[in-house]
Design an enzyme around this catalytic site. Sequence first.
Site, mmCIF file in Angstrom:
data_model
loop_
_atom_site.group_PDB
_atom_site.id
_atom_site.type_symbol
_atom_site.label_atom_id
_atom_site.label_comp_id
_atom_site.label_asym_id
_atom_site.label_seq_id
_atom_site.Cartn_x
_atom_site.Cartn_y
_atom_site.Cartn_z
ATOM 1 N N TRP A 174 47.754 -1.053 45.522
ATOM 2 C CA TRP A 174 46.485 -1.778 45.672
ATOM 3 C C TRP A 174 46.069 -2.263 44.285
ATOM 4 O O TRP A 174 46.088 -1.479 43.331
ATOM 5 C CB TRP A 174 45.371 -0.889 46.253
ATOM 6 C CG TRP A 174 44.049 -1.568 46.125
ATOM 7 C CD1 TRP A 174 43.599 -2.631 46.838
ATOM 8 C CD2 TRP A 174 43.022 -1.275 45.154
ATOM 9 N NE1 TRP A 174 42.354 -3.023 46.392
ATOM 10 C CE2 TRP A 174 41.981 -2.203 45.360
ATOM 11 C CE3 TRP A 174 42.883 -0.325 44.128
ATOM 12 C CZ2 TRP A 174 40.816 -2.214 44.577
ATOM 13 C CZ3 TRP A 174 41.730 -0.325 43.366
ATOM 14 C CH2 TRP A 174 40.705 -1.266 43.598
ATOM 15 N N GLU B 265 48.095 -2.698 50.181
ATOM 16 C CA GLU B 265 46.747 -2.566 50.748
ATOM 17 C C GLU B 265 45.916 -3.805 50.410
ATOM 18 O O GLU B 265 45.785 -4.170 49.251
ATOM 19 C CB GLU B 265 46.079 -1.310 50.160
ATOM 20 C CG GLU B 265 44.645 -1.073 50.628
ATOM 21 C CD GLU B 265 44.022 0.196 50.002
ATOM 22 O OE1 GLU B 265 44.606 0.768 49.056
ATOM 23 O OE2 GLU B 265 42.939 0.591 50.455
ATOM 24 N N LYS C 248 42.280 -6.225 50.619
ATOM 25 C CA LYS C 248 40.844 -5.964 50.439
ATOM 26 C C LYS C 248 40.067 -7.267 50.532
ATOM 27 O O LYS C 248 40.599 -8.334 50.218
ATOM 28 C CB LYS C 248 40.634 -5.309 49.073
ATOM 29 C CG LYS C 248 39.221 -4.830 48.837
ATOM 30 C CD LYS C 248 39.176 -3.789 47.743
ATOM 31 C CE LYS C 248 37.735 -3.412 47.465
ATOM 32 N NZ LYS C 248 37.605 -2.277 46.564
ATOM 33 N N ASP D 186 42.821 -0.291 55.068
ATOM 34 C CA ASP D 186 41.723 0.615 54.716
ATOM 35 C C ASP D 186 40.526 0.113 55.509
ATOM 36 O O ASP D 186 40.168 -1.072 55.421
ATOM 37 C CB ASP D 186 41.488 0.525 53.199
ATOM 38 C CG ASP D 186 40.319 1.364 52.701
ATOM 39 O OD1 ASP D 186 39.236 1.292 53.306
ATOM 40 O OD2 ASP D 186 40.477 2.057 51.678
ATOM 41 N N HIS E 40 37.830 -2.239 54.135
ATOM 42 C CA HIS E 40 38.245 -3.459 53.456
ATOM 43 C C HIS E 40 38.174 -4.735 54.299
ATOM 44 O O HIS E 40 38.918 -5.681 54.056
ATOM 45 C CB HIS E 40 39.666 -3.291 52.914
ATOM 46 C CG HIS E 40 39.722 -2.358 51.746
ATOM 47 N ND1 HIS E 40 40.839 -2.203 50.963
ATOM 48 C CD2 HIS E 40 38.780 -1.539 51.214
ATOM 49 C CE1 HIS E 40 40.591 -1.324 50.009
ATOM 50 N NE2 HIS E 40 39.352 -0.902 50.148
ATOM 51 N N HIS F 252 44.199 3.912 55.398
ATOM 52 C CA HIS F 252 43.259 4.670 54.582
ATOM 53 C C HIS F 252 42.035 4.859 55.443
ATOM 54 O O HIS F 252 41.339 3.888 55.752
ATOM 55 C CB HIS F 252 42.863 3.896 53.319
ATOM 56 C CG HIS F 252 43.765 4.154 52.164
ATOM 57 N ND1 HIS F 252 43.574 3.596 50.927
ATOM 58 C CD2 HIS F 252 44.868 4.943 52.066
ATOM 59 C CE1 HIS F 252 44.525 4.030 50.113
ATOM 60 N NE2 HIS F 252 45.324 4.837 50.772
ATOM 61 N N ASP G 88 32.091 -1.487 51.262
ATOM 62 C CA ASP G 88 33.209 -0.551 51.124
ATOM 63 C C ASP G 88 32.759 0.638 50.280
ATOM 64 O O ASP G 88 33.235 0.858 49.180
ATOM 65 C CB ASP G 88 34.372 -1.301 50.464
ATOM 66 C CG ASP G 88 35.594 -0.422 50.267
ATOM 67 O OD1 ASP G 88 35.777 0.524 51.054
ATOM 68 O OD2 ASP G 88 36.365 -0.690 49.326
ATOM 69 N N ASP H 273 32.965 3.873 50.731
ATOM 70 C CA ASP H 273 33.789 5.085 50.716
ATOM 71 C C ASP H 273 32.991 6.362 50.959
ATOM 72 O O ASP H 273 33.142 7.344 50.244
ATOM 73 C CB ASP H 273 34.611 5.175 49.422
ATOM 74 C CG ASP H 273 35.735 4.152 49.415
ATOM 75 O OD1 ASP H 273 36.608 4.236 50.289
ATOM 76 O OD2 ASP H 273 35.730 3.244 48.549
ATOM 77 N N ASP I 78 40.663 8.290 52.271
ATOM 78 C CA ASP I 78 40.281 7.601 51.028
ATOM 79 C C ASP I 78 38.764 7.425 50.985
ATOM 80 O O ASP I 78 38.241 6.428 51.457
ATOM 81 C CB ASP I 78 40.983 6.223 50.952
ATOM 82 C CG ASP I 78 40.617 5.478 49.675
ATOM 83 O OD1 ASP I 78 40.068 6.098 48.744
ATOM 84 O OD2 ASP I 78 40.882 4.259 49.601
HETATM 85 C C1 RNT Z 1 40.012 0.582 46.733
HETATM 86 C C2 RNT Z 1 41.104 1.033 47.615
HETATM 87 C C3 RNT Z 1 42.050 2.037 47.013
HETATM 88 C C4 RNT Z 1 41.349 3.088 46.195
HETATM 89 C C5 RNT Z 1 42.238 4.180 45.696
HETATM 90 C C6 RNT Z 1 41.571 5.033 44.648
HETATM 91 O O1 RNT Z 1 39.074 -0.176 47.358
HETATM 92 O O2 RNT Z 1 40.580 1.533 48.797
HETATM 93 O O3 RNT Z 1 42.844 2.576 48.010
HETATM 94 O O4 RNT Z 1 40.292 3.655 46.902
HETATM 95 O O5 RNT Z 1 43.411 3.655 45.237
HETATM 96 ZN ZN ZN Z 2 41.971 2.469 50.147
#
Ligand code: RNT
Ligand code: ZN
Length: 411
Positions: free
Chosen positions: A180, A221, A223, A254, A257, A281, A289, A291, A321
């Site tokens: 990523w 990945e 985004k 993810d 994303h 993820h 995003d 998290d 994640d």
């Molecule tokens: C970032 C991505 C990625 C990170 C990690 C730390 O938006 O989700 O996967 O969270 O690599």
């Molecule tokens: Zn991620």
Amino acid sequence: MNRFEEAKNIYQKYNVDVEKALNILKEIPISMHCWQGDDVVGFDGCEELSGGIQTTGNYPGRARNPKELMGDIDFAFKLIPGKKKLNLHACYAIFENETADRNELKPEHFKKWVEYAKMKGMGIDFNPTFFSHKMVKDNLTLSSPDDDVRNFWIEHGKRCVKIAEYFANETGIPCVMNIWIPDGYKDIPADRLGPRERFKDSLDEILKTPYDKEKVYICLESKVFGIGMESYTVGSAEFCLNYVTSRGIVPLMDNGHYHPTEVVSDKISAMLPFHDKIALHVTRGVRWDSDHVVLFDDETREIAKEIVRNDALNRVFIATDYFDASINRISAWVTGMRNVQKALLYALLEPHEKMKELQDSSDFTSLMIFEEELKTAPFGDVWNEYLCRENVEENYIEPIKEYEIKTFSRK
Ligand code: RNT
Ligand code: ZN
């Protein structure tokens, strides 16, 4: 009859075999991200987190070194049922005598992690770290117009492929290596194609590194945006999907994303017909995003259902994640990891064949009634039985509070 036996009988009425579900659940590996333990800081001297991702909160007890992080993971694992893998980032390299920059990393810098994983009989997944480093120039890495910057990061990627292979060889368990990059622009770019062409070429260079495809699964990945990179992301969904499809590598989705009303649960079945493997993820975005810690919520359950009812447990790599620094970090790990498994159990306790039949015969009335009824089936009793069989306590507030007394002094 105890509560579990009663629950089994109730599920039996729906033709659901609870024992079978529990046996499947305990074998599903969930890859736990190491970076929840220290707010994505790592051990290679980064001064601040960059790359458009953010950890917020200042709860005491952040792990500051490998010993503390491993100790915290040990403690978290005692409270998490099921089969685990550890998901590492390259910035968690452990240096003994000399240090090495990201473009100089070698398998030996991860020897301690391999010893740790072997002790626990678990596999390791891996991520090159394309952020929090002085060679990130103007928010760009693999797509930078500066040859030195790009070559530095290409070398980092190549090194990581070899390290991923080392993990697989040492642990005997395949390693999922996820790429990523944060690359993007804050404001409207004058050239959208150039950076994407350069990213594509850089990825091709990284993939020239020879590696065993049975042992290492390389993912990409995508985004939609990052903080400070709101207008343009080089590795967008379409870019990444086209790239992985044309190169035969693995797409990674993810669920933070995408645009806020898009859902990964709906994307899984759009990917499975075209990819042998896909990777996830699992996270929780709140308005962006962000998290947040994964909860036992509708979308997490829906993602789990899509994996289970499409018979894709062997085709989907599941990783967590999220990073929350506003609550006890170990409890964040435990809550999120438990909820991924709860969602999988919930999915395993649904009579999918029967429900598909109702859909195919257009009996949507019965389908709705059926689904709603299942929501109040005695799921909690089955979950508690699972915890008991896994030798994991139901209650984890007290053990966490006790452990955190020791970690509060960390500054
Ligand atoms: C970032 C991505 C990625 C990170 C990690 C730390 O938006 O989700 O996967 O969270 O690599
Ligand atoms: Zn991620």
